[in-house]
Design an enzyme around this catalytic site. Sequence first.
Site, PDB file in Angstrom:
ATOM      1  N   LEU A 265      46.292   2.469  24.428  1.00 32.35           N
ATOM      2  CA  LEU A 265      45.292   1.485  24.836  1.00 32.35           C
ATOM      3  C   LEU A 265      45.821   0.676  26.003  1.00 32.35           C
ATOM      4  O   LEU A 265      46.841  -0.005  25.906  1.00 32.35           O
ATOM      5  CB  LEU A 265      44.938   0.557  23.676  1.00 32.35           C
ATOM      6  N   ASP A 266      45.108   0.753  27.119  1.00 34.64           N
ATOM      7  CA  ASP A 266      45.543   0.124  28.353  1.00 34.64           C
ATOM      8  C   ASP A 266      45.361  -1.392  28.295  1.00 34.64           C
ATOM      9  O   ASP A 266      44.314  -1.889  27.863  1.00 34.64           O
ATOM     10  CB  ASP A 266      44.718   0.702  29.514  1.00 34.64           C
ATOM     11  N   HIS A 269      46.298  -7.019  26.666  1.00 32.47           N
ATOM     12  CA  HIS A 269      46.356  -8.459  26.913  1.00 32.47           C
ATOM     13  C   HIS A 269      45.114  -8.957  27.648  1.00 32.47           C
ATOM     14  O   HIS A 269      44.849 -10.160  27.664  1.00 32.47           O
ATOM     15  CB  HIS A 269      47.616  -8.815  27.721  1.00 32.47           C
ATOM     16  N   GLU A 302      49.624  -0.952  25.487  1.00 36.49           N
ATOM     17  CA  GLU A 302      50.253  -1.613  26.628  1.00 36.49           C
ATOM     18  C   GLU A 302      49.865  -3.076  26.531  1.00 36.49           C
ATOM     19  O   GLU A 302      48.672  -3.402  26.505  1.00 36.49           O
ATOM     20  CB  GLU A 302      49.769  -1.040  27.957  1.00 36.49           C
ATOM     21  N   ASP A 326      57.893  -2.542  28.814  1.00 38.84           N
ATOM     22  CA  ASP A 326      58.115  -2.845  30.228  1.00 38.84           C
ATOM     23  C   ASP A 326      59.434  -3.565  30.441  1.00 38.84           C
ATOM     24  O   ASP A 326      60.067  -3.416  31.499  1.00 38.84           O
ATOM     25  CB  ASP A 326      56.973  -3.704  30.775  1.00 38.84           C
ATOM     26  N   ASP A 327      59.856  -4.365  29.465  1.00 39.37           N
ATOM     27  CA  ASP A 327      61.098  -5.123  29.630  1.00 39.37           C
ATOM     28  C   ASP A 327      62.289  -4.191  29.847  1.00 39.37           C
ATOM     29  O   ASP A 327      63.182  -4.484  30.648  1.00 39.37           O
ATOM     30  CB  ASP A 327      61.349  -6.000  28.406  1.00 39.37           C
ATOM     31  N   HIS A 330      62.029  -2.927  33.466  1.00 44.16           N
ATOM     32  CA  HIS A 330      62.286  -3.952  34.479  1.00 44.16           C
ATOM     33  C   HIS A 330      63.766  -4.331  34.536  1.00 44.16           C
ATOM     34  O   HIS A 330      64.338  -4.488  35.625  1.00 44.16           O
ATOM     35  CB  HIS A 330      61.446  -5.195  34.201  1.00 44.16           C
ATOM     36  N   HIS A 397      53.166   5.502  35.679  1.00 40.51           N
ATOM     37  CA  HIS A 397      52.234   5.426  36.804  1.00 40.51           C
ATOM     38  C   HIS A 397      52.223   4.039  37.431  1.00 40.51           C
ATOM     39  O   HIS A 397      52.157   3.907  38.651  1.00 40.51           O
ATOM     40  CB  HIS A 397      50.828   5.824  36.344  1.00 40.51           C
ATOM     41  N   GLN A 399      54.635   1.566  37.375  1.00 40.36           N
ATOM     42  CA  GLN A 399      55.874   1.102  37.992  1.00 40.36           C
ATOM     43  C   GLN A 399      56.199   1.855  39.279  1.00 40.36           C
ATOM     44  O   GLN A 399      56.986   1.372  40.087  1.00 40.36           O
ATOM     45  CB  GLN A 399      57.021   1.190  36.992  1.00 40.36           C
ATOM     46  N   ILE A 400      55.608   3.029  39.457  1.00 37.35           N
ATOM     47  CA  ILE A 400      55.750   3.729  40.738  1.00 37.35           C
ATOM     48  C   ILE A 400      54.567   3.389  41.635  1.00 37.35           C
ATOM     49  O   ILE A 400      54.724   2.955  42.778  1.00 37.35           O
ATOM     50  CB  ILE A 400      55.819   5.256  40.521  1.00 37.35           C
TER      51      ILE A 400
END
Length: 607
Positions: A265-266, A269, A302, A326-327, A330, A397, A399-400
């Site tokens: 699920l995109d 938040h 996500e 994501d942490d 990053h 997808h 982060q690039i």
Amino acid sequence: MRCQHDMPFGVRLDKGGVTFRLWAPAARMADVALDRGSAPPEIHPAEADAEGWWECHVAHATAGTMYRWRIDDRQLVPDPASRQNPEGPHGPSCVVDPRQFEWEAGWTGRPWNEAVLYELHVGTFTPEGTFEAAAGRLQHLVELGITAVELMPVANFGGRFGWGYDGVLPYAPHDAYGTPDELKRFVQQAHRLGLMVLLDVVYNHFGPDGNYLPLYAPEFFSKTKTSPWGAALNFDGPDSHQVREFFLHNALYWLQEYRFDGLRLDAVHAIHDEGSAKHILQELSERVRQATHGRHVHLVLENEDNGHASLAPAAQPGRFDAQWNDDFHHALHVALTGETQRYYHDYGAAPLDLLGRAFTHGMLFEGSPRKEGGRRVHIEPAAPQPLCTLVNFAHNHDQIGNRARGERLAQLVPPEAAALPTLLSLLTPAIPMLFFGEEWGAREPFLYFADWEGELREAVREGRKREFGHGDGRDLPDPCSSDTFDASRPDPAHARTPEGRERLELVRAALAARRKWITPRQQQLLTGRHSSQRIGARGLAVQWRYDDGRMLSLELNLGPEPLQVEPQQLGPVEAQPVFAHRCPADTPRGTWPAWSARWTLGEEITL
């Protein structure tokens, strides 16, 4: 085995024709318009009930009938629950009989601890950019050690090409990729090979091109809340029941009618549901668990705000199997590149320490929204999470593609370090994910692209210039050019070069080590008992602990110079070797070569 998801939206076939249903509470009149090519459409009036449902039965309609809805005797629109729109969202919908497809019985999926994800974009995965061509590449993934394919969104969107996150017909596969049956054949071929297939779905907004809902069902959109892409979807306001059902049925539709093994699920938040008795995400999980009992079906989030309370290490109604971490990405990115702009700012202080914590605790920061530009409003350390509920990756997808020129991380680090990000994502107790082409060290970028026209095209171009039009952001790739789309397709010929074959073999060996040493021990992994220590300026020693007293250790040097490590900082002498990179077997235990990593499994120690 034939599969059909029954829903109140769209069409229903029976022996006496087709029944068409549309929720259009703002329409004064609605008709079904059967397409007759260049001739005027054949009009069939629909009748409405008190809740805004319009219904029409056409006795001679069949599978393959092309149709639209005509709103207020003037505007022709596609069916928002169309199963197929062969000419895109501005064209007619097609009646599909899902029971014409024969599924092979027996597949029930794979448990989550076996997941090794491989994210791909159908349009650039192969030169053809189709489901059929993608199915022909699945054997390569099996031989590599992948166990689950994750498709970027395939819901129908405007234009020939795009990332898929601006879909407007959530039930219809994008016409450029192929037909519904071709997508089902892709899923069936994956299952034959032992691969799960997860689908990325977008339940936080509709795209701007081809969205006709405001014309006849403005209740789909909140009157008080917004999202980064415009009005938020109405999940908790007046008339939100049918909106909720539209998306809940969509999740069930993909899992039941297409036999997908899970959903990602995109950007949850950006889903606003503060006023409901039960949050839409909780209800979605409950409905999915109930409808797919007896199958391994996985739900992944996500969530930029993290929010690990919605995760559970075993399938539970109302909870989710995992979340993209994501942490981890990053912290790894900053530790390797030193970049601290935009959202990387939060990771600029002691990135190696943060990376060590990401290895052992999972997410780093909890419950903090981001300011414009990407920085968090405040930094609150997250509690340790079960690591099997997190998905670690060195590339995806976002982060690039959200970089000005779409560089992969391997292009931003010294050549000696290029393989390390991939290996570090594959060999932790968290669930790993590769981005297509990563396995052979693809050099092609993955750029942002969207086939939009007119004012929308110019707005996207200007937006990219505002975001990246400084320094090397000049002369940006045109996001609406087919050249940008074509440039984002990894060339598999690189996999046949000596460099590509070497990287493939490295990834294959790492995944074999994962299968042997890490995957079988997932159920024994402890939470809150893992640890990491800085070793010199660029080293990390990481320990993951199991309930049988064993410990998986990582000795990592993220620097260009060898590290000499004191004996008291080393793991147990009797540890079994698991995997090593740039660290030959005869390397002295106290020496960590430049850009090296070594994993061992042994008895627990305290450093």
